[in-house]
Motif scaffolding. Structure first.
Motif, PDB file in Angstrom:
ATOM      1  N   THR A 107       1.033  -0.951   0.155  1.00 57.21           N
ATOM      2  CA  THR A 107       0.094   0.043  -0.177  1.00 57.21           C
ATOM      3  C   THR A 107       0.903   1.041   0.305  1.00 57.21           C
ATOM      4  N   ALA A 108       0.894   2.256  -0.286  1.00 60.83           N
ATOM      5  CA  ALA A 108       0.386   3.326  -0.627  1.00 60.83           C
ATOM      6  C   ALA A 108       0.532   4.741  -0.625  1.00 60.83           C
ATOM      7  N   GLU A 109       0.541   5.560   1.332  1.00 61.16           N
ATOM      8  CA  GLU A 109      -0.531   6.103   1.675  1.00 61.16           C
ATOM      9  C   GLU A 109      -1.892   6.212   1.732  1.00 61.16           C
ATOM     10  N   GLY A 110      -2.245   5.237   1.874  1.00 58.03           N
ATOM     11  CA  GLY A 110      -3.214   4.857   2.216  1.00 58.03           C
ATOM     12  C   GLY A 110      -4.533   4.033   0.973  1.00 58.03           C
ATOM     13  N   SER A 111      -3.449   4.277   0.047  1.00 58.63           N
ATOM     14  CA  SER A 111      -4.485   3.494  -1.402  1.00 58.63           C
ATOM     15  C   SER A 111      -3.401   2.163  -1.209  1.00 58.63           C
ATOM     16  N   LEU A 112      -4.273   1.090  -1.970  1.00 54.74           N
ATOM     17  CA  LEU A 112      -4.223   0.034  -2.260  1.00 54.74           C
ATOM     18  C   LEU A 112      -3.768   0.027  -3.904  1.00 54.74           C
ATOM     19  N   LEU A 113      -3.001  -0.049  -4.746  1.00 57.25           N
ATOM     20  CA  LEU A 113      -2.359  -0.223  -6.007  1.00 57.25           C
ATOM     21  C   LEU A 113      -2.854  -0.666  -6.501  1.00 57.25           C
ATOM     22  N   THR A 114      -3.063  -1.788  -7.527  1.00 61.75           N
ATOM     23  CA  THR A 114      -3.334  -2.872  -7.918  1.00 61.75           C
ATOM     24  C   THR A 114      -3.829  -3.439  -9.366  1.00 61.75           C
ATOM     25  N   ALA A 115      -3.687  -4.191  -9.649  1.00 65.02           N
ATOM     26  CA  ALA A 115      -4.274  -4.922 -10.826  1.00 65.02           C
ATOM     27  C   ALA A 115      -5.369  -4.901 -10.896  1.00 65.02           C
ATOM     28  N   TRP A 116      -5.912  -5.874  -9.208  1.00 64.22           N
ATOM     29  CA  TRP A 116      -8.003  -6.083  -9.204  1.00 64.22           C
ATOM     30  C   TRP A 116      -7.958  -5.194 -10.136  1.00 64.22           C
ATOM     31  N   ARG A 117      -9.354  -5.748 -10.752  1.00 66.00           N
ATOM     32  CA  ARG A 117     -10.304  -5.093 -11.505  1.00 66.00           C
ATOM     33  C   ARG A 117     -10.932  -5.189 -10.319  1.00 66.00           C
ATOM     34  N   PRO A 118     -12.427  -3.192 -10.331  1.00 66.17           N
ATOM     35  CA  PRO A 118     -12.960  -3.118  -9.716  1.00 66.17           C
ATOM     36  C   PRO A 118     -14.261  -4.080  -9.574  1.00 66.17           C
ATOM     37  N   GLY A 119     -14.620  -4.943 -10.269  1.00 69.15           N
ATOM     38  CA  GLY A 119     -15.797  -5.632  -9.986  1.00 69.15           C
ATOM     39  C   GLY A 119     -15.009  -6.569  -9.104  1.00 69.15           C
ATOM     40  N   GLY A 120     -13.944  -7.177  -8.491  1.00 75.92           N
ATOM     41  CA  GLY A 120     -13.243  -7.720  -7.800  1.00 75.92           C
ATOM     42  C   GLY A 120     -14.087  -9.610  -8.397  1.00 75.92           C
ATOM     43  N   ALA A 121     -13.721 -10.701  -7.300  1.00 82.66           N
ATOM     44  CA  ALA A 121     -13.808 -12.325  -7.457  1.00 82.66           C
ATOM     45  C   ALA A 121     -15.180 -12.336  -6.487  1.00 82.66           C
ATOM     46  N   PRO A 122     -15.037 -13.750  -6.146  1.00 84.00           N
ATOM     47  CA  PRO A 122     -15.537 -14.711  -5.892  1.00 84.00           C
ATOM     48  C   PRO A 122     -14.209 -15.341  -4.899  1.00 84.00           C
ATOM     49  N   TRP A 123     -13.849 -14.800  -4.372  1.00 82.73           N
ATOM     50  CA  TRP A 123     -12.464 -14.852  -3.434  1.00 82.73           C
ATOM     51  C   TRP A 123     -12.560 -16.178  -2.631  1.00 82.73           C
ATOM     52  N   VAL A 124     -11.901 -17.761  -3.539  1.00 80.36           N
ATOM     53  CA  VAL A 124     -12.011 -18.417  -2.454  1.00 80.36           C
ATOM     54  C   VAL A 124     -10.449 -18.956  -1.639  1.00 80.36           C
ATOM     55  N   ALA A 125     -11.009 -19.171  -0.627  1.00 78.36           N
ATOM     56  CA  ALA A 125     -10.360 -19.281   0.828  1.00 78.36           C
ATOM     57  C   ALA A 125      -9.478 -20.387   0.022  1.00 78.36           C
ATOM     58  N   ALA A 126      -8.183 -20.504   0.492  1.00 79.62           N
ATOM     59  CA  ALA A 126      -7.112 -21.979   0.450  1.00 79.62           C
ATOM     60  C   ALA A 126      -7.330 -23.064   1.202  1.00 79.62           C
ATOM     61  N   ALA A 127      -7.868 -22.813   2.018  1.00 82.10           N
ATOM     62  CA  ALA A 127      -8.118 -23.823   2.848  1.00 82.10           C
ATOM     63  C   ALA A 127      -9.200 -24.697   2.478  1.00 82.10           C
ATOM     64  N   ASP A 128     -10.314 -24.067   1.793  1.00 79.91           N
ATOM     65  CA  ASP A 128     -11.324 -24.023   1.567  1.00 79.91           C
ATOM     66  C   ASP A 128     -11.331 -25.571  -0.232  1.00 79.91           C
ATOM     67  N   VAL A 129      -9.999 -24.923  -0.364  1.00 79.80           N
ATOM     68  CA  VAL A 129      -9.144 -25.750  -1.984  1.00 79.80           C
ATOM     69  C   VAL A 129      -8.564 -26.776  -1.552  1.00 79.80           C
ATOM     70  N   VAL A 130      -7.618 -26.895  -0.589  1.00 77.74           N
ATOM     71  CA  VAL A 130      -7.125 -28.414   0.269  1.00 77.74           C
ATOM     72  C   VAL A 130      -8.510 -29.034   0.485  1.00 77.74           C
ATOM     73  N   ALA A 131      -9.000 -28.348   1.563  1.00 75.86           N
ATOM     74  CA  ALA A 131     -10.890 -29.214   1.466  1.00 75.86           C
ATOM     75  C   ALA A 131     -11.175 -30.338   0.372  1.00 75.86           C
ATOM     76  N   LEU A 132     -11.541 -29.516  -0.449  1.00 77.71           N
ATOM     77  CA  LEU A 132     -12.091 -30.252  -1.553  1.00 77.71           C
ATOM     78  C   LEU A 132     -10.576 -31.280  -1.957  1.00 77.71           C
ATOM     79  N   VAL A 133      -9.911 -30.544  -2.046  1.00 78.99           N
ATOM     80  CA  VAL A 133      -8.373 -31.459  -2.723  1.00 78.99           C
ATOM     81  C   VAL A 133      -9.227 -32.956  -1.653  1.00 78.99           C
ATOM     82  N   ALA A 134      -8.644 -32.937  -0.222  1.00 73.88           N
ATOM     83  CA  ALA A 134      -8.534 -34.154   0.800  1.00 73.88           C
ATOM     84  C   ALA A 134     -10.100 -34.721   0.119  1.00 73.88           C
TER      85      ALA A 134
END
Length: 245
Positions: A107-134
């Motif tokens: 972050t820079a002076e209270g700003s998150l500068l990023t290439a993630w687009r404004p609409g975002g994503a259905p972010w998934v938890a890595a632990a959930d993916v591991v549970a799915l693999v198991a």
């Protein structure tokens, strides 16, 4: 798990911490191979080991990615990885919430500068993916298929920044950068150019329209809702900031 040069963050740590899986040092010792095709090196992964189930971690909507993009490259790697495998699954994962948390180191002076687009994503938890693999390891009827894997809802970037309001004791403002601009900034900060370009392209793709649709795969397989971003984003961000010091 093969994924040391992945453009993603969080999955290797989740595998190491998972009670369901016990990582081994050599593929010859494995009962299950998890291969992340989101590497930024030039070489494509080889086929799986005969007789050993293979789970391929790929990019959201990789099968719909434009020619020449990093996600299209990942789709080609999917095919190479499962070629000749007896039992395989491809998990086309949404962007991990842990990746968004990792991004807050920069972050820079209270700003998150990023290439993630404004609409975002259905972010998934890595632990959930591991549970799915198991779970997949014990349910052979689910094999030899590709699945879209997401969190429970799409969270746009302004809402994600609201969740991170208290991380630095002040509001966090979202600033969108085009992938080329982010890649250039990453290079100037010392990141490998190939990694920077692929990472920025990956971020833009996984928050684009084709990748924002929510999938029921996790809830159906695990018998519970996928973990919401609000449950772990701040914790993961604070953990990452501590580790970076």
């Amino acid at each position: 798990m093969d994924g040391r040069d992945s453009v993603r963050r969080g999955m290797a740590e989740a595998v190491a911490a998972a009670p369901e899986l016990a990582p081994v040092d050599a593929a010859a010792e494995a009962d299950l191979i998890v291969r992340d095709v989101c590497g930024y090196g030039e070489s494509a992964p080889g086929p799986g080991r005969p007789g050993v189930p293979l789970v391929v971690l790929s990019v959201a909507a990789a099968d719909r990615a434009p020619t020449g993009s990093f996600a299209a490259e990942a789709a080609a790697r999917e095919a190479a990885a499962v070629a000749g495998a007896d039992r395989w699954c491809v998990l086309r994962c949404a962007a991990f919430g842990e990746e968004l948390a990792w991004n807050t180191r920069y972050t820079a002076e209270g700003s998150l500068l990023t290439a993630w687009r404004p609409g975002g994503a259905p972010w998934v938890a890595a632990a959930d993916v591991v549970a799915l693999v198991a779970r997949l390891a014990s349910e052979p009827e689910r094999w030899n298929a590709a699945y879209d894997v997401t969190g429970p809802e799409r969270v746009p970037m302004d809402r994600a920044c609201d969740l991170l309001h208290d991380l630095h004791g002040r509001p966090l403002h979202y600033v969108h950068l085009e992938p080329e601009a982010l890649a250039s900034g990453m290079e100037q900060a010392g990141f490998d150019p190939a990694f920077a370009a692929r990472r920025a392209d990956y971020m833009a793709w996984t928050t684009s329209g084709p990748c924002r649709e929510v999938s029921p795969v996790l809830a159906d397989a695990l018998g519970r809702p996928a973990t919401p971003l609000s449950d772990y984003l701040v914790r993961s961000a604070r953990s990452g900031l501590t580790a970076a010091r």
